[in-house]
Design a protein around this motif. Structure first.
Motif, PDB file in Angstrom:
ATOM      1  N   PRO A 122       0.827  -1.198   0.000  1.00 37.88           N
ATOM      2  CA  PRO A 122       0.000   0.000   0.000  1.00 37.88           C
ATOM      3  C   PRO A 122       0.867   1.255   0.000  1.00 37.88           C
ATOM      4  CG  PRO A 122      -0.677  -1.564   1.708  1.00 37.88           C
ATOM      5  CD  PRO A 122       0.635  -2.019   1.168  1.00 37.88           C
ATOM      6  N   THR A 123       0.341   2.318  -0.556  1.00 40.48           N
ATOM      7  CA  THR A 123       1.058   3.576  -0.571  1.00 40.48           C
ATOM      8  C   THR A 123       0.503   4.481   0.504  1.00 40.48           C
ATOM      9  OG1 THR A 123      -0.488   4.635  -2.098  1.00 40.48           O
ATOM     10  CG2 THR A 123       1.284   3.328  -3.073  1.00 40.48           C
ATOM     11  N   ALA A 124       1.042   5.698   0.573  1.00 42.50           N
ATOM     12  CA  ALA A 124       0.600   6.633   1.604  1.00 42.50           C
ATOM     13  C   ALA A 124      -0.799   7.162   1.332  1.00 42.50           C
ATOM     14  CB  ALA A 124       1.580   7.807   1.686  1.00 42.50           C
ATOM     15  N   THR A 125      -1.312   6.954   0.142  1.00 43.69           N
ATOM     16  CA  THR A 125      -2.620   7.527  -0.188  1.00 43.69           C
ATOM     17  C   THR A 125      -3.667   6.472  -0.499  1.00 43.69           C
ATOM     18  OG1 THR A 125      -1.935   7.736  -2.505  1.00 43.69           O
ATOM     19  CG2 THR A 125      -1.610   9.641  -1.086  1.00 43.69           C
ATOM     20  N   THR A 126      -3.258   5.213  -0.672  1.00 44.46           N
ATOM     21  CA  THR A 126      -4.239   4.175  -0.970  1.00 44.46           C
ATOM     22  C   THR A 126      -3.978   2.970  -0.086  1.00 44.46           C
ATOM     23  OG1 THR A 126      -2.847   3.142  -2.668  1.00 44.46           O
ATOM     24  CG2 THR A 126      -4.352   4.876  -3.390  1.00 44.46           C
ATOM     25  N   THR A 127      -5.030   2.233   0.190  1.00 40.24           N
ATOM     26  CA  THR A 127      -4.930   1.022   0.987  1.00 40.24           C
ATOM     27  C   THR A 127      -5.542  -0.122   0.193  1.00 40.24           C
ATOM     28  OG1 THR A 127      -5.145   2.305   3.023  1.00 40.24           O
ATOM     29  CG2 THR A 127      -5.560  -0.063   3.158  1.00 40.24           C
ATOM     30  N   SER A 128      -4.737  -1.165  -0.086  1.00 41.47           N
ATOM     31  CA  SER A 128      -5.244  -2.295  -0.841  1.00 41.47           C
ATOM     32  C   SER A 128      -6.193  -3.115   0.026  1.00 41.47           C
ATOM     33  CB  SER A 128      -4.081  -3.179  -1.315  1.00 41.47           C
ATOM     34  OG  SER A 128      -3.375  -3.693  -0.211  1.00 41.47           O
ATOM     35  N   VAL A 129      -7.103  -3.839  -0.623  1.00 41.85           N
ATOM     36  CA  VAL A 129      -8.034  -4.679   0.105  1.00 41.85           C
ATOM     37  C   VAL A 129      -7.279  -5.880   0.630  1.00 41.85           C
ATOM     38  CG1 VAL A 129     -10.113  -6.080  -0.075  1.00 41.85           C
ATOM     39  CG2 VAL A 129      -9.953  -3.914  -1.320  1.00 41.85           C
ATOM     40  N   PHE A 130      -7.396  -6.106   1.936  1.00 47.78           N
ATOM     41  CA  PHE A 130      -6.677  -7.214   2.553  1.00 47.78           C
ATOM     42  C   PHE A 130      -7.598  -7.920   3.517  1.00 47.78           C
ATOM     43  CE2 PHE A 130      -4.045  -8.661   6.198  1.00 47.78           C
ATOM     44  CZ  PHE A 130      -3.415  -9.709   5.541  1.00 47.78           C
ATOM     45  N   GLN A 131      -7.655  -9.226   3.425  1.00 53.17           N
ATOM     46  CA  GLN A 131      -8.514 -10.018   4.278  1.00 53.17           C
ATOM     47  C   GLN A 131      -7.679 -10.669   5.377  1.00 53.17           C
ATOM     48  OE1 GLN A 131     -11.960 -10.511   4.189  1.00 53.17           O
ATOM     49  NE2 GLN A 131     -11.593 -11.485   6.149  1.00 53.17           N
ATOM     50  N   SER A 156      11.957   1.646   6.633  1.00 53.42           N
ATOM     51  CA  SER A 156      11.780   1.408   5.196  1.00 53.42           C
ATOM     52  C   SER A 156      11.308  -0.018   4.947  1.00 53.42           C
ATOM     53  CB  SER A 156      13.089   1.672   4.450  1.00 53.42           C
ATOM     54  OG  SER A 156      13.441   3.043   4.501  1.00 53.42           O
ATOM     55  N   ALA A 157      11.851  -0.977   5.735  1.00 57.08           N
ATOM     56  CA  ALA A 157      11.411  -2.370   5.609  1.00 57.08           C
ATOM     57  C   ALA A 157       9.968  -2.531   6.075  1.00 57.08           C
ATOM     58  CB  ALA A 157      12.339  -3.288   6.406  1.00 57.08           C
ATOM     59  N   VAL A 158       9.588  -1.793   7.113  1.00 59.84           N
ATOM     60  CA  VAL A 158       8.198  -1.825   7.580  1.00 59.84           C
ATOM     61  C   VAL A 158       7.267  -1.296   6.489  1.00 59.84           C
ATOM     62  CG1 VAL A 158       6.576  -0.838   9.262  1.00 59.84           C
ATOM     63  CG2 VAL A 158       8.819  -1.660  10.014  1.00 59.84           C
ATOM     64  N   LYS A 159       7.679  -0.231   5.836  1.00 55.60           N
ATOM     65  CA  LYS A 159       6.872   0.316   4.745  1.00 55.60           C
ATOM     66  C   LYS A 159       6.702  -0.709   3.628  1.00 55.60           C
ATOM     67  CE  LYS A 159       6.820   4.012   1.261  1.00 55.60           C
ATOM     68  NZ  LYS A 159       7.566   5.164   0.699  1.00 55.60           N
ATOM     69  N   ALA A 160       7.801  -1.372   3.246  1.00 57.23           N
ATOM     70  CA  ALA A 160       7.732  -2.372   2.181  1.00 57.23           C
ATOM     71  C   ALA A 160       6.895  -3.575   2.585  1.00 57.23           C
ATOM     72  CB  ALA A 160       9.143  -2.817   1.798  1.00 57.23           C
ATOM     73  N   HIS A 161       6.928  -3.932   3.862  1.00 59.20           N
ATOM     74  CA  HIS A 161       6.126  -5.060   4.353  1.00 59.20           C
ATOM     75  C   HIS A 161       4.644  -4.816   4.093  1.00 59.20           C
ATOM     76  CE1 HIS A 161       3.995  -7.462   7.415  1.00 59.20           C
ATOM     77  NE2 HIS A 161       4.991  -8.319   7.303  1.00 59.20           N
ATOM     78  N   GLY A 162       4.186  -3.590   4.343  1.00 57.74           N
ATOM     79  CA  GLY A 162       2.846  -3.192   3.931  1.00 57.74           C
ATOM     80  C   GLY A 162       1.744  -3.331   4.950  1.00 57.74           C
ATOM     81  N   MET A 163       1.923  -4.134   5.994  1.00 57.31           N
ATOM     82  CA  MET A 163       0.826  -4.367   6.927  1.00 57.31           C
ATOM     83  C   MET A 163       0.399  -3.095   7.653  1.00 57.31           C
ATOM     84  SD  MET A 163      -1.338  -6.528   8.034  1.00 57.31           S
ATOM     85  CE  MET A 163      -0.685  -8.107   7.490  1.00 57.31           C
ATOM     86  N   TRP A 164       1.332  -2.180   7.861  1.00 56.45           N
ATOM     87  CA  TRP A 164       1.026  -0.937   8.598  1.00 56.45           C
ATOM     88  C   TRP A 164      -0.183  -0.197   8.024  1.00 56.45           C
ATOM     89  CZ3 TRP A 164       0.938   3.793   6.154  1.00 56.45           C
ATOM     90  CH2 TRP A 164       1.478   3.825   4.853  1.00 56.45           C
ATOM     91  N   ALA A 165      -0.348  -0.248   6.692  1.00 60.46           N
ATOM     92  CA  ALA A 165      -1.403   0.530   6.041  1.00 60.46           C
ATOM     93  C   ALA A 165      -2.794  -0.035   6.279  1.00 60.46           C
ATOM     94  CB  ALA A 165      -1.138   0.625   4.543  1.00 60.46           C
ATOM     95  N   HIS A 166      -2.878  -1.249   6.821  1.00 59.84           N
ATOM     96  CA  HIS A 166      -4.173  -1.876   7.088  1.00 59.84           C
ATOM     97  C   HIS A 166      -4.607  -1.703   8.549  1.00 59.84           C
ATOM     98  CE1 HIS A 166      -3.884  -3.859   3.179  1.00 59.84           C
ATOM     99  NE2 HIS A 166      -2.657  -4.205   3.518  1.00 59.84           N
ATOM    100  N   MET A 167      -3.695  -1.239   9.406  1.00 62.09           N
ATOM    101  CA  MET A 167      -3.927  -1.256  10.842  1.00 62.09           C
ATOM    102  C   MET A 167      -4.160   0.147  11.392  1.00 62.09           C
ATOM    103  SD  MET A 167      -3.478  -4.485  10.809  1.00 62.09           S
ATOM    104  CE  MET A 167      -3.607  -4.956  12.529  1.00 62.09           C
ATOM    105  N   ASP A 168      -4.868   0.229  12.518  1.00 66.54           N
ATOM    106  CA  ASP A 168      -5.091   1.524  13.155  1.00 66.54           C
ATOM    107  C   ASP A 168      -3.807   2.077  13.758  1.00 66.54           C
ATOM    108  OD1 ASP A 168      -7.911   1.678  12.636  1.00 66.54           O
ATOM    109  OD2 ASP A 168      -8.222   0.198  14.219  1.00 66.54           O
TER     110      ASP A 168
END
Length: 461
Positions: free
Chosen positions: A194-203, A297-309
């Motif tokens: 996910p980017t800073a402006t969009t969040t992908s759908v994740f189940q 940077s690794a956390v950003k690439a991992h991507g989970m942060w963008a799905h969480m509060d």
């Protein structure tokens, strides 16, 4: 089964029949019908789906990565009601029956064409697998997973296309599987970043709490941190009790261990990030800002942060109580870009309050600001700072709300850690397994203390 009568509960009722009655009924091909109505097995253990000798024949299966969610049906019929869904890469034990898999733990059936069998692996002393019963592990990812399942540190030999390890006595072991084909590789984290402006759908693979928490630790392979985190993983405590978790390591990933059943019984592998020089900060602590820039940077690439509060970095020697942390953070869910300043050791000092590194809590919106505008912080004199001081000053510079919640972290490097206070969501530092679990135990038997949330920040900020 209830009171010795087949069909005493809805799980065991014969379709179209009076409870406990044998005879004509609408055979829906379900296990309850087969067991109770056809076979008349009146003496099942209450709540058990299979007798022990039947359950011993169950195999481990995994939802294949190419599918979406797999439905668990109430009976072996496509039209049967859906009991639950399983995410890609989920594992479960089941018995194959007429093209369907009967789950061992809990009711339900899964179509066999949507899953793959997880091979049984064996640890054999020697240089080759038995010709008649074993097959060599020939790919590195499978080698890592097989080692985790068996609880050994296996290494892949690309020259010999084999997977093995050497014990303390110098004997070489080789890992073998019982099936000729390896399972398709699986990776549970989201496949899109996910980017800073969009969040992908994740189940998610399990239900999240509110607010949802993504917790991660940074671990050194040698020293006390890895054994300490492994013990936490075994019991699903600390960061492993958060909604989602990850572990990061410098330069190379390695196998931390096998997650317990409640976390999916999957291998847990660290995520690597590039090394960076570490000096001495202005306070005499580690000058590790550049290293943790690489971690984030690794956390950003991992991507989970963008799905969480909220996302939080948790030191391995910090005793984290996620349920209590969630209570602290729930009032802040609507505060916008937020991070927690958890230590005010020297009131009036321009360096305080600040965010101590044992527990670094940032909202999703705060990370969006940091990931999108980190370059704005590079003019700060960060080379002589510790990473937590840099993050505090950087987030302040970016206009992220720094909430002074000093009841969230008990740290002996700040104002002390009393594990029985019933208030703090984390305690630090506890570097050996015994003291870590002693603190964890005190925290869980303590009477819960009340706390006052920090007021909403002024819009003028």
């Amino acid at each position: 089964e209830s009171g010795g009568v087949c069909g005493g509960g809805s799980q065991w009722s014969c379709p179209g029949q009076t409870i406990g009655q044998m005879g004509a009924g609408a055979d829906d091909h379900s296990l309850p019908f087969h067991c109770c109505c056809n076979l008349g097995q009146w003496k099942h253990v209450p709540g058990a789906r299979f007798r022990p000798e039947e359950e011993a024949k169950a195999l481990t299966w995994q939802v294949v990565p190419r599918v979406d969610m797999v439905q668990v049906k109430a009976a072996m019929l496509d039209a049967a009601p859906v009991l639950q869904t399983l995410a890609p890469c989920s594992t479960f034990r089941a018995i194959l029956q007429a093209g369907w898999l009967a789950l061992v733990k809990g009711p339900g059936f899964v179509r066999a064409d949507s899953v793959q069998r997880v091979p049984n692996y064996r640890d054999i002393v020697g240089a080759s697998c038995p010709v008649d019963t074993g097959h060599h592990v020939t790919e590195e990812p499978e080698c890592v997973n097989a080692g985790a399942l068996l609880g050994v540190r296996a290494a892949f030999n690309s020259d010999q296309a084999s997977c093995g390890w050497t014990d303390d006595q110098g004997a070489h072991h080789i890992l073998c599987r019982d099936s000729p084909q390896p399972p398709a590789p699986c990776d549970a984290p989201p496949t899109t970043t996910p980017t800073a402006t969009t969040t992908s759908v994740f189940q998610p693979q399990r239900a999240w709490g509110s607010p949802s928490l993504f917790c991660f630790s940074v671990v050194q392979r040698t020293g006390y941190e890895t054994p300490l985190l492994r013990e936490q993983l075994k019991q699903a405590v600390g960061i492993f009790d958060c909604d989602e978790f990850a572990v990061f390591s410098q330069d190379a990933s390695f196998q931390l261990g096998l997650a317990p059943e409640q976390l999916g019984s999957k291998p847990v592998t660290t995520h690597e990030f590039p090394a960076a020089p570490v000096g001495i900060s202005k306070d005499g602590t580690a000058g590790n800002t550049e290293l943790f820039m690489n971690v984030w940077s690794a956390v950003k690439a991992h991507g989970m942060w963008a799905h969480m509060d909220f996302t939080m970095k948790v030191d391995p020697d910090a005793v984290l109580i996620p349920g209590r942390l969630r209570k602290h953070l729930r009032p802040y869910m609507t505060y916008g870009p937020t991070f927690i300043k958890n230590c005010n050791k020297v009131p009036g000092n321009p360096d305080f309050p600040m965010m101590f590194g044992a527990l670094e809590v940032l909202s999703r919106e705060a990370l969006q600001q940091y990931f999108g505008r980190q370059g704005d912080c590079m003019a700060l004199p960060w080379h002589t700072w510790g990473e937590d001081f840099f993050m505090t000053k950087c987030l302040d510079k970016l206009g992220v709300h720094g909430l002074g919640d000093f009841g969230i972290l008990g740290d002996n490097r700040c104002l002390g850690a009393r594990c029985d206070d019933g208030l703090m969501a984390a305690y630090h530092p506890f570097k050996d397994i015994h003291s870590w679990y002693d603190c964890w135990g005190q925290a869980h038997v303590a009477n819960e203390a009340s706390f006052t949330p920090v007021p909403r920040p002024s819009p003028a900020r």
